[in-house]
Design a protein around this motif. Structure first.
Motif, PDB file in Angstrom:
ATOM      1  N   GLY A 152     141.263 -41.280   9.101  1.00 23.68           N
ATOM      2  CA  GLY A 152     141.890 -40.395   8.116  1.00 23.68           C
ATOM      3  C   GLY A 152     142.156 -41.055   6.781  1.00 23.68           C
ATOM      4  N   LYS A 153     141.597 -42.244   6.578  1.00 19.91           N
ATOM      5  CA  LYS A 153     141.810 -42.937   5.304  1.00 19.91           C
ATOM      6  C   LYS A 153     140.585 -42.777   4.408  1.00 19.91           C
ATOM      7  N   ALA A 154     140.763 -43.083   3.130  1.00 15.92           N
ATOM      8  CA  ALA A 154     139.644 -43.045   2.185  1.00 15.92           C
ATOM      9  C   ALA A 154     138.909 -44.379   2.251  1.00 15.92           C
ATOM     10  N   PRO A 155     137.642 -44.416   1.816  1.00 15.05           N
ATOM     11  CA  PRO A 155     136.944 -45.703   1.749  1.00 15.05           C
ATOM     12  C   PRO A 155     137.729 -46.708   0.900  1.00 15.05           C
ATOM     13  N   LYS A 156     137.515 -47.986   1.196  1.00  9.93           N
ATOM     14  CA  LYS A 156     138.309 -49.031   0.556  1.00  9.93           C
ATOM     15  C   LYS A 156     138.163 -49.024  -0.969  1.00  9.93           C
ATOM     16  N   CYS A 157     136.934 -48.756  -1.468  1.00  5.70           N
ATOM     17  CA  CYS A 157     136.722 -48.759  -2.918  1.00  5.70           C
ATOM     18  C   CYS A 157     137.530 -47.659  -3.599  1.00  5.70           C
ATOM     19  N   VAL A 158     137.658 -46.529  -2.886  1.00  5.28           N
ATOM     20  CA  VAL A 158     138.422 -45.398  -3.437  1.00  5.28           C
ATOM     21  C   VAL A 158     139.906 -45.756  -3.474  1.00  5.28           C
ATOM     22  N   GLU A 159     140.377 -46.331  -2.381  1.00  4.43           N
ATOM     23  CA  GLU A 159     141.795 -46.692  -2.293  1.00  4.43           C
ATOM     24  C   GLU A 159     142.154 -47.753  -3.326  1.00  4.43           C
ATOM     25  N   THR A 160     141.204 -48.671  -3.587  1.00  4.45           N
ATOM     26  CA  THR A 160     141.504 -49.827  -4.438  1.00  4.45           C
ATOM     27  C   THR A 160     141.443 -49.509  -5.932  1.00  4.45           C
ATOM     28  N   CYS A 161     140.596 -48.593  -6.338  1.00  6.16           N
ATOM     29  CA  CYS A 161     140.345 -48.356  -7.764  1.00  6.16           C
ATOM     30  C   CYS A 161     141.658 -48.188  -8.536  1.00  6.16           C
ATOM     31  N   PRO A 162     141.965 -49.117  -9.447  1.00  6.44           N
ATOM     32  CA  PRO A 162     143.264 -49.070 -10.136  1.00  6.44           C
ATOM     33  C   PRO A 162     143.371 -47.950 -11.167  1.00  6.44           C
ATOM     34  N   SER A 163     142.207 -47.447 -11.605  1.00  5.75           N
ATOM     35  CA  SER A 163     142.275 -46.397 -12.619  1.00  5.75           C
ATOM     36  C   SER A 163     141.987 -45.013 -12.020  1.00  5.75           C
ATOM     37  N   VAL A 164     142.016 -44.936 -10.708  1.00  2.98           N
ATOM     38  CA  VAL A 164     141.791 -43.678  -9.977  1.00  2.98           C
ATOM     39  C   VAL A 164     140.528 -42.962 -10.509  1.00  2.98           C
ATOM     40  N   ALA A 165     139.453 -43.734 -10.530  1.00  5.49           N
ATOM     41  CA  ALA A 165     138.196 -43.157 -11.011  1.00  5.49           C
ATOM     42  C   ALA A 165     137.375 -42.571  -9.867  1.00  5.49           C
ATOM     43  N   ARG A 166     137.757 -42.877  -8.625  1.00  7.91           N
ATOM     44  CA  ARG A 166     136.956 -42.440  -7.479  1.00  7.91           C
ATOM     45  C   ARG A 166     137.689 -41.403  -6.650  1.00  7.91           C
ATOM     46  N   PHE A 167     136.946 -40.404  -6.221  1.00  8.50           N
ATOM     47  CA  PHE A 167     137.500 -39.333  -5.378  1.00  8.50           C
ATOM     48  C   PHE A 167     136.564 -39.162  -4.181  1.00  8.50           C
ATOM     49  N   PHE A 168     137.155 -38.918  -3.020  1.00 11.26           N
ATOM     50  CA  PHE A 168     136.355 -38.862  -1.797  1.00 11.26           C
ATOM     51  C   PHE A 168     136.762 -37.643  -0.977  1.00 11.26           C
ATOM     52  N   GLY A 169     135.803 -36.994  -0.368  1.00  8.81           N
ATOM     53  CA  GLY A 169     136.135 -35.847   0.473  1.00  8.81           C
ATOM     54  C   GLY A 169     134.903 -35.096   0.913  1.00  8.81           C
ATOM     55  N   ASP A 170     135.131 -33.845   1.324  1.00  9.69           N
ATOM     56  CA  ASP A 170     134.045 -33.019   1.861  1.00  9.69           C
ATOM     57  C   ASP A 170     133.473 -32.147   0.744  1.00  9.69           C
ATOM     58  N   LEU A 171     132.224 -32.420   0.389  1.00 13.78           N
ATOM     59  CA  LEU A 171     131.597 -31.648  -0.697  1.00 13.78           C
ATOM     60  C   LEU A 171     131.328 -30.204  -0.275  1.00 13.78           C
ATOM     61  N   ASP A 172     131.275 -29.968   1.029  1.00 13.30           N
ATOM     62  CA  ASP A 172     131.011 -28.608   1.517  1.00 13.30           C
ATOM     63  C   ASP A 172     132.266 -27.736   1.523  1.00 13.30           C
ATOM     64  N   ASP A 173     133.432 -28.363   1.369  1.00 15.56           N
ATOM     65  CA  ASP A 173     134.687 -27.605   1.336  1.00 15.56           C
ATOM     66  C   ASP A 173     134.980 -27.228  -0.116  1.00 15.56           C
ATOM     67  N   PRO A 174     134.821 -25.955  -0.458  1.00 13.77           N
ATOM     68  CA  PRO A 174     134.984 -25.568  -1.870  1.00 13.77           C
ATOM     69  C   PRO A 174     136.387 -25.830  -2.413  1.00 13.77           C
ATOM     70  N   ASN A 175     137.357 -26.010  -1.515  1.00 15.30           N
ATOM     71  CA  ASN A 175     138.726 -26.266  -1.978  1.00 15.30           C
ATOM     72  C   ASN A 175     139.040 -27.750  -2.129  1.00 15.30           C
TER      73      ASN A 175
END
Lengths: 202, 342
Positions: A149-172
């Motif tokens: 249930g966690k995000a990939p490490k690169c997403v969690e680490t990014c200090p400027s919150v440039a990365r977002f992770f999730g389900d592209l098939d979920d329109p919400n």
């Protein structure tokens, strides 16, 4: 379900924290960077600036690496990720030749320590089994973390919150909404690979 | 041949065999070293992942294919036909060794044999090489119906070369290899390699004429290919052409043009077609595969810091050793299956 990532290039500051976090999390050998930031100089003095492009495996919807793999070691998973089964991989490196994004790395020999002249750290020793000689490896979107249930490490680490992770098939989902924003793009879409990593222009 | 000549030839032949055996031992040593240390003993890296082994594999498989086609059309020359099949088989032995070296060990090929997916062209390549080799042996041993088996083997061999070219040309990630041009280049390269070996064996005017035509065709293909790309307007193609002409693979490109094409053409026109000419032509085809692979892999869409490839000493020793072993096989086969046995 199709797990994917959106990287906002306006927010990326090129600090390489994602690169380091990925290496730390996966203990990848020297010279292997499953996640990295390509830094290029744009323009000329006095109007020159650095441009940053974070890259990783694109977990393509139509992955050329999967198509060429002779043993099925590379496979598309139900969650949309592209995985490599080291038990099936024969090390022919055909997938590396087919990947347009240079996202795959081959373990040519026993993983060396990151610290020249010193013995491997206990963490490196413990991680050797994950980088078997003669096998291809690559970013797996931190499958173990995602299953917890966690995000990939690169997403969690990014200090400027440039990365977002999730389900592209979920329109919400945040990633689906960001990927649908005007100007969002994927690298070399003309190749027909349909990457699951999207970028918002810088 | 006079008795004196025969006596003189024995030590020479023995010396040649000793040299070839020594080079073959070098192959075993290089292979053992690679098995112990892993593929890190090669000059390959994370960006250029196919190198001299694959180039040698393509060259040897192509030479074998061309020799089989040549054998198939020699319906009225039984001895020459059998002799040509011997040479083709030796080439396939060389190709088999080199592809095994590239993937590491025979155990890996076993996995490909039992778990290969037909969706991958590599699986087709593997089985076509085996099928071609098996059909060649069957043609050699056949007491009746050799013509049919030989044509089957030749067809499979041509398919092998086409599949190998297609493996490269079908990759969207590598536009430098794209299109039918790569397939034609592989077929012409195969013809050069096979005809050079055949001409060295036969020393005839007809063999030299065939070789010269193939060499001119290959030279025209190489020059036109680079010239057409040089005239292209897109930046990516321009960079690729610059890499071939003046980048890391440039020495291989220029060496092929001068030593692998121009010099053999001059020598063939002077009536020479011996082992030296065959070696030059084979080296030229090998160099062409090398610069084709290296330049195609040098500029991916997302580059890594290291993109240069130079074969390691282990690779060179292994490839030379594999070639030497193939020559030994070619010399031994006529004793196992003599030309008049068919």
């Amino acid at each position: 379900m199709r797990l994917g990532m959106v990287i906002d290039l306006k927010r990326c500051i090129g600090c390489q924290a994602c690169t380091v976090a990925c290496k730390q999390k996966n203990a990848t050998p020297p010279g292997t960077t499953w996640s990295r930031v390509i830094v290029t100089e744009v323009g000329s003095f006095p109007n020159a600036k650095l441009s940053f492009l974070p890259v990783l495996c694109n977990h393509c919807d139509d992955p050329p690496c999967e198509e060429v793999c002779p043993t099925g070691a590379t496979a598309k998973q139900p969650d949309g990720t592209v995985s490599v089964d080291p038990d099936k991989c024969i090390g022919c490196r055909y997938c590396m030749v087919a990947c347009p994004y240079n996202a795959r790395f081959f373990n040519y020999g026993e993983p060396a320590t990151q610290y020249d002249g010193k013995a491997a750290t206990p963490f490196e020793v413990a991680s050797v089994a994950e980088h078997r000689v003669g096998k291809v490896g690559k970013c797996n979107f931190c499958a173990d973390r995602v299953s917890d249930g966690k995000a990939p490490k690169c997403v969690e680490t990014c200090p400027s919150v440039a990365r977002f992770f999730g389900d592209l098939d979920d329109p919400n989902s945040v990633v689906a909404k960001l990927a649908a924003t005007p100007g969002a793009f994927r690298i070399e879409e003309g190749l027909g690979t349909k990457p699951s990593v999207w970028y918002l222009p810088g | 041949m006079s008795n004196t000549a025969a006596v003189q030839q024995v030590p020479s032949s023995r010396f040649t065999n000793v040299v070839l055996a020594a080079l073959s031992v070098g192959l075993l040593g290089a292979w053992a070293w690679q098995l112990a240390k892993g593929m890190e003993v090669t000059g390959l890296g994370q960006q250029v992942t196919w190198g001299l082994y694959i180039a040698g594999f393509f060259t040897a498989a192509g030479a074998g294919a061309a020799l089989l086609v040549l054998a198939a059309v020699r319906t009225k020359e039984e001895n020459a036909q059998v002799s040509t099949i011997h040479l083709a088989l030796a080439c396939f032995v060389c190709a088999g060794i080199l592809i095994t070296l590239d993937v590491g060990s025979p155990a890996v090929l076993w996995r490909l044999a039992v778990a290969g997916r037909w969706r991958s062209l590599m699986t087709w390549d593997f089985w076509l090489l085996l099928a071609t080799s098996a059909a060649s042996i069957a043609a050699l041993l056949a007491r009746s119906g050799r013509r049919f088996v030989l044509w089957l083997a030749a067809t499979l061999a041509v398919a092998l070369v086409v599949v190998e070219a297609w493996m490269l040309s079908s990759m969207a990630a590598r536009p430098a290899w794209g299109g039918i041009e790569t397939v034609v280049s592989f077929l012409v390269g195969a013809a050069c390699a096979g005809l050079a070996i055949a001409a060295a064996r036969e020393q005839g005017e007809a063999a030299r004429e065939r070789l010269e035509i193939a060499l001119w065709a290959n030279a025209a293909l190489v020059v036109l290919s680079i010239a057409s790309k040089a005239l292209a307007s897109d930046e990516r193609t321009t960079v690729e052409v610059a890499t071939v002409l003046s980048g890391g693979p440039a020495p291989a490109f220029w060496a092929q043009l001068l030593l692998g094409l121009a010099l053999p053409i001059v020598l063939v026109r002077q009536g020479r077609s011996g082992i030296a000419v065959a070696t030059l032509v084979l080296a030229g085809v090998l160099l062409e595969k090398w610069w084709t692979l290296a330049s195609g892999l040098a500029h991916p869409w997302l580059a890594l810091p290291e993109g240069h490839y130079a074969p390691s000493l282990v690779e060179v020793i292994a490839v030379v050793g594999a070639a030497a072993l193939a020559v030994l096989v070619a010399r031994a086969l006529p004793r196992v299956v003599p030309a008049k046995a068919g």
